[in-house]
Write a protein that holds these residues in place. Structure first.
Motif, PDB file in Angstrom:
ATOM      1  N   UNK A 138      -0.243  -4.645 -12.174  1.00 40.32           N
ATOM      2  CA  UNK A 138       0.393  -4.625 -10.848  1.00 40.32           C
ATOM      3  C   UNK A 138       0.161  -3.297 -10.123  1.00 40.32           C
ATOM      4  N   UNK A 139       0.354  -2.187 -10.824  1.00 42.65           N
ATOM      5  CA  UNK A 139       0.228  -0.866 -10.189  1.00 42.65           C
ATOM      6  C   UNK A 139      -1.195  -0.645  -9.679  1.00 42.65           C
ATOM      7  N   UNK A 140      -2.196  -0.959 -10.489  1.00 44.33           N
ATOM      8  CA  UNK A 140      -3.593  -0.776 -10.071  1.00 44.33           C
ATOM      9  C   UNK A 140      -3.930  -1.685  -8.892  1.00 44.33           C
ATOM     10  N   UNK A 141      -3.412  -2.912  -8.907  1.00 41.61           N
ATOM     11  CA  UNK A 141      -3.672  -3.840  -7.804  1.00 41.61           C
ATOM     12  C   UNK A 141      -3.077  -3.326  -6.499  1.00 41.61           C
ATOM     13  N   UNK A 142      -1.865  -2.837  -6.564  1.00 46.43           N
ATOM     14  CA  UNK A 142      -1.208  -2.307  -5.367  1.00 46.43           C
ATOM     15  C   UNK A 142      -1.948  -1.077  -4.853  1.00 46.43           C
ATOM     16  N   UNK A 143      -2.317  -0.173  -5.756  1.00 46.99           N
ATOM     17  CA  UNK A 143      -3.037   1.040  -5.345  1.00 46.99           C
ATOM     18  C   UNK A 143      -4.373   0.717  -4.689  1.00 46.99           C
ATOM     19  N   UNK A 144      -5.070  -0.285  -5.215  1.00 45.87           N
ATOM     20  CA  UNK A 144      -6.349  -0.701  -4.607  1.00 45.87           C
ATOM     21  C   UNK A 144      -6.121  -1.214  -3.184  1.00 45.87           C
ATOM     22  N   UNK A 145      -5.080  -1.992  -3.001  1.00 51.49           N
ATOM     23  CA  UNK A 145      -4.847  -2.624  -1.712  1.00 51.49           C
ATOM     24  C   UNK A 145      -4.297  -1.669  -0.639  1.00 51.49           C
ATOM     25  N   UNK A 146      -3.587  -0.629  -1.045  1.00 50.43           N
ATOM     26  CA  UNK A 146      -3.054   0.287  -0.042  1.00 50.43           C
ATOM     27  C   UNK A 146      -4.004   1.432   0.300  1.00 50.43           C
ATOM     28  N   UNK A 147      -5.044   1.594  -0.480  1.00 46.61           N
ATOM     29  CA  UNK A 147      -6.041   2.649  -0.184  1.00 46.61           C
ATOM     30  C   UNK A 147      -6.985   2.229   0.902  1.00 46.61           C
TER      31      UNK A 147
END
Length: 147
Positions: A138-147
């Motif tokens: 979840x954390x990696x997915x969110x970080x990818x999408x907000x960058x």
């Protein structure tokens, strides 16, 4: 032999008969920018009637597909139709809505999808793709999408 066009009488039409309830309310209250917008709608509707373009009743929503991935939705539109052709005039506030593409959600927890959608403020298909790309992290997915 030329075909005669049907003559429509607009004398009986009243502008108030087809203005939305919220427009009537803003006109009655007389409040700021809403009043200016309501008066503009009233003026345009009045102009349509004077041109012989009549209102179409009971249209809850108009959907326009602009591109492959974008749709425009107009809720509570004012719709007018020319009596001599299939030409319509549509007035209202437009909302752009990206189309959702079908994505296989197999193996992804629905709660994780919802969390990623909320945190990254993205559509469901983007959240699923990011979760699959990061093995449901979840954390990696969110970080990818907000960058």
């Amino acid at each position: 032999m030329a075909q005669e066009r049907e003559q429509i009488s607009f004398r009986d039409l009243q502008l108030e008969d087809f203005l939305h309830k919220d427009t009537k309310k803003h006109l009655a209250q007389g409040s700021g920018s809403e009043l200016r917008q309501s008066k503009s709608v009233e003026a345009i509707c009045s102009d349509m009637l004077s041109l012989g373009i009549f209102p179409v009743e009971d249209v809850p929503r108009v959907t326009i597909e602009r591109t492959e991935n974008e749709t425009v939705i107009i809720s509570k539109p004012y719709v007018f139709k020319s009596p001599y052709s299939e030409t319509y005039v549509i007035l209202g506030a437009a909302n752009n809505v990206p189309k959702e593409e079908e994505v296989d959600e197999t193996g992804i927890n629905p709660q994780d999808i919802k969390l990623v959608m909320e945190q990254a403020k993205v559509c469901r298909s983007k959240a699923v793709k990011a979760l699959k790309a990061h093995d449901s992290d979840i954390v990696s997915a969110i970080l990818e999408l907000i960058d």
